[in-house]
Design a protein around this motif. Structure first.
Motif, short mmCIF file in Angstrom:
data_model
loop_
_atom_site.label_atom_id
_atom_site.label_comp_id
_atom_site.label_asym_id
_atom_site.label_seq_id
_atom_site.Cartn_x
_atom_site.Cartn_y
_atom_site.Cartn_z
N CYS A 146 -2.65 3.91 -3.28
CA CYS A 146 -2.74 2.61 -4.14
C CYS A 146 -2.39 1.34 -3.20
O CYS A 146 -1.64 1.53 -2.32
CB CYS A 146 -1.43 2.55 -5.18
SG CYS A 146 -1.60 1.13 -6.09
N LYS A 147 -3.32 0.51 -3.39
CA LYS A 147 -3.46 -0.46 -2.63
C LYS A 147 -2.89 -1.83 -3.19
O LYS A 147 -2.78 -2.93 -2.26
CB LYS A 147 -5.10 -1.00 -2.16
CG LYS A 147 -5.62 -0.02 -1.21
CD LYS A 147 -7.30 -0.28 -0.91
CE LYS A 147 -7.89 0.66 -0.34
NZ LYS A 147 -9.13 0.38 0.10
N ASN A 148 -2.27 -1.71 -4.40
CA ASN A 148 -1.58 -2.80 -4.86
C ASN A 148 -0.46 -2.46 -5.62
O ASN A 148 0.03 -2.90 -6.57
CB ASN A 148 -2.55 -3.47 -6.01
CG ASN A 148 -3.12 -2.45 -6.87
OD1 ASN A 148 -2.97 -1.41 -6.81
ND2 ASN A 148 -3.36 -3.20 -8.02
N ARG B 200 0.87 -1.06 0.14
CA ARG B 200 0.09 0.04 0.18
C ARG B 200 0.72 1.23 -0.01
O ARG B 200 1.76 1.37 0.81
CB ARG B 200 -1.12 0.09 1.29
CG ARG B 200 -2.04 -1.07 0.99
CD ARG B 200 -2.95 -1.31 2.22
NE ARG B 200 -2.00 -1.70 3.41
CZ ARG B 200 -2.37 -2.09 4.56
NH1 ARG B 200 -3.80 -2.25 4.82
NH2 ARG B 200 -1.76 -2.94 5.40
N HIS C 142 1.46 5.20 0.50
CA HIS C 142 0.97 6.02 1.70
C HIS C 142 1.32 7.46 1.22
O HIS C 142 2.46 7.65 0.72
CB HIS C 142 1.14 5.79 3.08
CG HIS C 142 0.74 4.55 3.44
ND1 HIS C 142 -0.27 4.29 4.35
CD2 HIS C 142 0.99 3.27 3.19
CE1 HIS C 142 -0.59 3.12 4.56
NE2 HIS C 142 0.19 2.34 4.04
N ILE D 252 -4.05 6.60 1.70
CA ILE D 252 -3.51 5.41 0.82
C ILE D 252 -3.81 5.55 -0.64
O ILE D 252 -5.22 5.94 -0.99
CB ILE D 252 -4.13 4.06 1.34
CG1 ILE D 252 -3.68 3.78 2.65
CG2 ILE D 252 -3.42 2.95 0.16
CD1 ILE D 252 -4.44 2.46 3.29
N THR E 181 2.11 -1.78 -10.42
CA THR E 181 1.35 -2.39 -9.50
C THR E 181 1.48 -4.08 -9.47
O THR E 181 2.30 -4.53 -10.44
CB THR E 181 -0.12 -2.37 -9.82
OG1 THR E 181 -0.47 -3.00 -11.08
CG2 THR E 181 -0.37 -0.92 -10.14
#
Length: 1318
Positions: A611-613, A602, A604, A609, A635
């Motif tokens: 991007c989570k990937n 992730r 930050h 956040i 990603t």
């Protein structure tokens, strides 16, 4: 191209039970679920403690580790030889030297003897799934058992002869070494080393067995394996062991075998001959290999990484010789390692991967004691190759690089506790360093730095780092700065550097450096990372555990302390081992954005956040300075996103980047994808090339480098160059990356470019480049079409927006005109300049071929004159110019343009150079050459369809060509107005007018034809034209103008009356009967049929005919009764249609909901499936039970098409269009304007005839019908966008009441009503 650095380390001592110092730790195990560590000591104590972590409060400053100790009661002389944690039983499985197999429950503190084997237990190894375990006995046997303690099978490790007694060997020295069993990751195979007896030197074999049957699968050749060191990589590809090469006077090497026992590869550990390897393990991801290497004076923990067929030594940690260090990897966290010593010192390490590519696109790859340097901006050298290397006194643990305007400095922390400084020359001078190898000396210092982490440059003379001092740390005899207070833990320190040697600008300065600690701050929590601000001197951000950020500001002057200020608005939500900082001043003045990537992928920034990937990220600057413009994200789904920092500042990420996930997009969409598919799985972003290079450097899992040029970054660099007015840089990038040339013109609007065309030409100067640019011009604005999604609208200047708004169709011509003028004014005369000017003429819209041919003709005449004029050297040959023109334009168009100049010789040259067959053009040119000049021009104009010019030329020929003149007018009727202007003679003008009228009549333009006939006084033809178009007033007017007799006029009036009745124009027919025939009875009858009630009454009263008044009255009453019935029937139909519509709507909504729920269960559809599904559904109604392929929809014959046209007004139950057909039918039931006029006239007539009640009844019926129709239409309009049909909401009576509340009489729809009849 990554380096492995220590994110944090924590050390604590395990207090052993024996006070005499004879007890030492022998074995270790780990409980992953509860994060516990177990240790077995030489005194048979089992110690249980929690695993050290950064989340453990105060763990960094603890001197002792709290632990529970339990003595395992064994016989005298017996001791624990192996230890494993069994997760299924939540207990420790132990074996002893006397052969006991024990199960110890830590929570219950209970020990159970589950078995006993002869010869003692040497090793126990659980399978990866935990279902079975292998046990090696003192008789060199392998016993495989399940957790119910059933023996599955057994086999002998060594191949012993029959005369050897295994009972005697069990206690001999040659069997005292351990024989570990190593399992493959899937648990289907296991391996062990087998001793070869009677061999010198003592060799061993690698044996592999199958788990299911216990059968021997493979055996290697006898090799000089070192001890019993063995480990099978988790991914299952290879087995690691160690060769003892002391007989060859070489250091040990780590060797890899395949499952079939064949040797695959090996590498040397680059230590002394006396070095030994006691332990070897891969981490759970199989990407790191750690080993314990024991030397004469110290022990080391080494960690290697494999990439591009090369093993890089990425980390080395030294321990004292008497510590006898050992380690174990965390089974679930690939970057966590726990080291422990015999005396009970426990050290937990957390590693993190960081990119080796710095901000100036230079790679510094750590490989043991070397740093491999590669300037990627100069050459993309694939690893393990490099430009030059730096060798340090010992292995490099961490490094940092500072690149200023005039200084490039590198600092490296070493495994022996030292710190080395290197100063490199300017990047432009690195070509001279290629292939060189530089030895770097350690810097001198009077103090101990401790374990130095997170090293970063504050400026070119000051380093900032975190030093960790534990109770057992001692790498040298130097004093420490903290001897006075003795505090252990983390310290944030500044280190000042200086050099005693004179710096040579073009060389590497690697000696004479001195380092001293200038200030220090004790820290109360773990530091995760440090990021310094590149453009700001002496400013850095420190990240503590949990993602908390503080700003570090050193104090100047006599007080050399420093201060940490919390930055709550910049905190991360979690700890982010990878941290970097970007200055984004273009979007917010001097704004700093800190980005952190946590262990779960992730990304930050500022408490949110992004991007989570995320797999990796980097920054890009289109100007090449410290101001960053784009964020590059790769990603975990192997997608590459290019994000504008402006979108991050403005919070527009979700709507633009689809949460950084792949999405289905129609192939027919004009917009391009917002991401780039990375072609190799697992590739990561390791760096970028800033500025005009506009490149992203990716490294694949195999280790090779790939360089990609995303269009978004390329366009950003081009736009940046255009904003600065650097046209040549922008043009070179456009050509290199095959970008549309129109970006140069369209960026700020073509009007701005026209004003800068002279600068463009002066900067470029290369006429071939300018010609290429001219050939690429288009009339469209590509910033709003082709590159719309790649250009940030927020970066366009305000003046550019204003100019773009005034864009019109003159773009190409205006730009070409400006370029042509700039060429003539700024470029000296030359053949290439003339060729470029010809190009601007040929690319005009439409092409200015005649003007270009005039230039060719001028050059040809200059050549034919034979004069030795110096000007001829400034022009190309006429043949070269003509061929260039033909290459740019259609040869037929050029030939016709040459004919249009009336130069037959030039036309012949064009035809010859365009490779035309002489049979095609010679007869034409010969025929034209033999004609008089005017006739030749006339023929050429006709051929070129220049009819106006042809008409003028043939008219200039005089009366002999008058017939050709009239024929041309008849063939091209658009020339009649010009022909009338050219002719002055009255009789010829009348002829032209009559011919024009005949043409208009034949074209069925009867009104215009009649007017034209009247101009030339052809009354008969004018009367005929008026009669053809149904203009009875015009017919009777022309008849009066023609002086027709009374009888002829009456006959004409009766014929017109019959024609109008046949056409349904009863009112006009009644007018003629009354005015010209005097037939009052027939006139009243026609008015009644036309429903012109008030006019009928007026005529009847005018002639005092009471009988005709009675006729009008009876007809009006009959009509009123008929209309009342129709309105009542219409109200019933409106109610039925509305009821049917609500039922159809309800069923369609239910069907749509069912299909939508099915689509959610299926997931994403690809383009073809989605297209076909939507097409098929759109052709089905709520009652359709069959299916129809999308491809059959368009198959229909013309007859079926005509049938649909005829049946368009019908409502077919169950058809796909029934719902909309019902709505359209309800709308079509409204009163037309003609019906309203008739109704108003009828009501007035009834009132005049004293039939007020009938009139009132008729008005009420019509009003009820109209209100019902309006209410029904409004109900359908409200129900159409609704997702549900509520019977209580969509009620016709309710909508009728709402309509009646409106001021009806004041609305235009009810203007036919009479207030008296309300």
């Amino acid at each position: 191209m990554n380096n492995l650095k220590i994110s944090w380390e924590m050390a604590a001592r395990l207090q052993l039970q024996s006070e005499s110092g004879e007890e030492f730790l022998r074995l270790s195990a780990i409980d992953v679920e509860r994060d516990r560590l177990f240790f077995a000591s030489s005194s048979n104590f089992i110690y249980t403690t929690e695993n050290l972590s950064s989340q453990t409060e105060g763990a960094w400053s603890k001197t002792s580790l709290p632990a529970s100790a339990q003595l395992i009661d064994l016989e005298a002389g017996d001791y624990i030889t192996c230890l494993e944690y069994v997760m299924e039983k939540e207990a420790l499985l132990m074996g002893t030297s006397y052969g006991l197999l024990l199960l110890y429950n830590v929570d219950d503190n209970a020990t159970e003897i589950v078995g006993r084997v002869e010869g003692g237990v040497r090793c126990i190894s659980l399978s990866p799934d935990g279902d079975v375990f292998g046990m090696v006995t003192g008789f060199q046997q392998i016993l495989v058992m399940n957790l119910d303690w059933d023996l599955l099978y057994e086999m002998t490790i060594d191949d012993l002869s029959e005369d050897i007694d295994v009972h005697e060997l069990a206690s001999s020295a040659e069997f005292l070494f351990d024989n570990p069993i190593s399992w493959r990751g899937d648990g289907k195979f296991f391996a062990a080393l087998s001793k070869v007896h009677d061999s010198f030197p003592s060799n061993k074999k690698l044996k592999v067995w199958e788990r299911d049957s216990g059968a021997l699968h493979a055996v290697s050749e006898a090799r000089p394996f070192m001890g019993s060191v063995l480990d099978w990589i988790q991914s299952g590809g290879k087995i690691a062991a160690v060769y003892d090469r002391s007989e060859e006077k070489k250091c040990p090497s780590i060797v890899f075998f395949e499952r079939n026992g064949l040797e695959r590869s090996s590498f040397s550990i680059n230590e002394g001959i006396e070095a030994t390897i006691d332990f070897l393990r891969f981490n759970c991801n199989s990407d790191l290999l750690a080993a314990i290497v024991r030397n004469e004076t110290y022990d080391t923990l080494k960690i290697w990484f494999f990439s591009n067929n090369h093993w890089y030594l990425k980390q080395e940690i030294r321990y004292a010789k008497n510590d006898k260090v050992n380690f174990m990897w965390d089974p679930t966290k690939p970057l966590r390692l726990i080291g422990w010593t015999l005396s009970g010192q426990i050290v937990s390490y957390k590693f993190v991967w960081v990119t080796a590519v710095r901000d100036n696109s230079t790679a510094f790859v750590i490989d043991g004691s070397k740093i491999l340097v590669t300037p990627l901006a100069l050459s993309l050298i694939p690893p393990p190759m490099y430009c030059f290397s730096l060798e340090f006194p010992s292995a490099v643990r961490d490094m940092t690089y500072c690149s200023k305007v005039s200084q490039n400095r590198l600092a490296a922390t070493l495994s022996d506790g030292g710190l080395s400084i290197v100063e490199l020359p300017l990047l432009e001078q690195w070509d001279e360093l290629e292939g060189n190898h530089f030895k770097v000396e350690a810097s001198s210092s009077g103090t101990e730095f401790g374990s130095l982490l997170h090293l970063s440059w504050l400026d070119s003379h000051v380093l900032l780092g975190v030093s960790y001092f534990s109770f057992g740390y001692s790498n040298s005899t130097k004093r420490t700065l903290f001897d006075k207070d003795g505090s252990l833990g983390y310290y944030l320190m500044e280190i000042e550097i200086s050099c005693s040697e004179n710096r040579v600008p073009s060389s590497v300065t690697s000696s004479g450096w001195h380092c001293e600690i200038s200030s220090q701050n004790y820290l109360e929590t773990v530091v995760i990372g440090i990021a310094s601000v590149p453009s700001c001197k002496s400013l850095a951000f420190v990240q503590f555990d949990g993602g908390k950020l503080s700003e570090y500001i050193p104090k100047s002057g006599a007080n050399r302390g420093a201060s940490l200020h919390k930055c709550d608005n910049k905190d991360f939500l979690l700890s982010c081992p990878q941290m970097d900082i970007a200055q984004v001043g273009d979007f917010a003045p001097d704004k700093l954005l800190l980005f952190g990537l946590d262990d779960n992928g992730r990304l930050h920034t500022e408490g949110r956040i992004l991007c989570k990937n995320c797999g990796s990220f980097s920054f890009y600057s289109n100007s090449g300075d410290s101001t960053m413009t784009h964020l590059v994200i790769a990603t975990k789904q192997d997608l590459l996103f290019i994000v504008d920092f402006g979108d991050i500042v403005r919070g527009e990420l979700e709507q633009k980047y689809e949460n950084f996930m792949p999405f289905v997009k129609s192939r027919k969409s004009e917009t391009e994808s917002i991401y780039i598919n990375i072609w190799e799985r697992g590739a990561q972003v390791v760096g970028v090339l800033h500025g005009d290079e506009s490149a992203i450097i990716l490294q694949t899992p195999r280790g090779n480098l790939e360089c990609v040029y995303p269009r978004k970054l390329v366009l950003a660099s081009i736009v940046n160059s255009l904003d600065k007015g650097h046209f040549i840089d922008a043009l070179l990038m456009v050509r290199r990356h095959r970008i549309d040339f129109n970006i140069i013109v369209d960026h700020c609007g073509w009007q701005t470019f026209v004003q800068s065309a002279a600068d463009f030409v002066r900067q470029v100067r290369d006429l071939s480049y300018i010609t290429e640019f001219v050939c690429g011009l288009k009339s469209i604005n590509i910033t709003e079409t082709l590159y719309k999604n790649h250009l940030s609208a927020h970066r366009i200047k305000d003046e550019c927006k204003d100019l773009k708004a005034s864009n019109d169709d003159n773009k190409v011509n205006s730009v070409l005109r400006a370029i042509r003028k700039a060429l003539e004014e700024n470029i000296e005369d030359s053949p290439l300049r003339e060729i470029c000017i010809l190009t601007t003429l040929a690319k005009n819209d439409p092409p200015a071929l005649e003007q270009a041919l005039e230039k060719v003709k001028f050059i040809r005449e200059m050549e034919l004159s034979g004069t030795d004029d110096s000007k001829r050297t400034f022009y190309p040959s006429s043949e070269e110019a003509l061929k260039h023109l033909l290459w740019l334009s259609d040869s037929v168009a050029v030939f016709e343009a040459a004919l249009g100049l009336y130069d037959l010789n030039l036309a012949a040259i064009v035809a010859l150079n365009s490779q035309k067959d002489p049979k095609e053009f010679l007869p034409l040119l010969e025929e034209l050459e033999n004609m008089p000049m005017l006739l030749m021009k006339y023929k050429i104009d006709l051929k070129l369809r220049r009819y106006e010019s042809a008409l003028r030329h043939i008219f200039s020929g005089g009366d002999p060509y008058y017939k050709d003149f009239t024929n041309l007018l008849m063939n091209v009727p658009e020339l009649y107005p010009l022909g009338l202007q050219l002719i002055d003679e009255p009789h010829k003008k009348r002829q032209i007018l009559e011919a024009w009228g005949d043409h208009l009549f034949s074209s069925k333009c009867f009104e215009d034809a009649a007017t034209t006939y009247l101009c030339c006084f052809h009354l008969e033809k004018a009367l005929k034209a008026y009669r053809a178009c149904g203009n009875w007033r015009g017919v009777l007017t022309v008849a009066g103008l023609n002086k027709l007799g009374k009888v002829e006029l009456l006959h004409l009036a009766r014929e017109l009356c019959e024609e109008l009745q046949a056409l349904g124009k009863l009112g006009d027919a009644a007018k003629i009967v009354l005015d010209y025939c005097g037939d009052i009875n027939n006139g009243i009858s026609l008015l009644v049929q036309a429903r012109e009630w008030e006019e009928a009454l007026r005529i009847a009263f005018l002639h005092h005919r009471d009988d005709l008044v009675s006729v009008v009255k009876s007809s009006s009453l009959e009509c009123a009764s008929l209309l009342i019935g129709e309105y009542n029937e219409g109200m019933e139909k409106a109610g039925k249609y509305l009821t049917r519509y609500l039922a159809v709507r309800q069923r369609r909504l239910l069907l749509a909901a069912t299909i939508q729920s099915d689509e959610r269960s299926v997931g994403y559809l690809d383009d073809e499936t989605a297209s076909q599904a939507s097409t098929t559904f759109s052709e089905l109604s709520a009652y359709t039970t069959g299916t129809r392929k999308g491809s059959t929809i368009s198959l229909s014959t013309s007859a079926r098409g005509r049938g649909r046209q005829r049946n368009r007004g019908k409502i077919r139950a169950g058809s796909p269009s029934e719902e909309m057909a019902l709505v359209e039918h309800l709308k079509g039931m409204s009163l037309t304007e003609g019906a309203k006029c008739e109704l108003k006239s009828l009501l007035a007539c009834l009132v005049i005839l004293s039939e007020e009640e009938t009139a009132r009844k008729l008005q009420r019926s019509a009003e009820k019908f109209q209100v019902s129709q309006i209410a029904a239409v409004k109900l359908t309009e409200d129900a159409m966008p609704s997702d549900s049909v509520d019977e209580h909401v969509f009620l016709l009576e309710r909508y009728i009441q709402n309509v009646r509340k409106e001021p009806l009489l004041d609305s235009e729809a009810f203007s036919w009503m009479s207030k008296v009849l309300l």
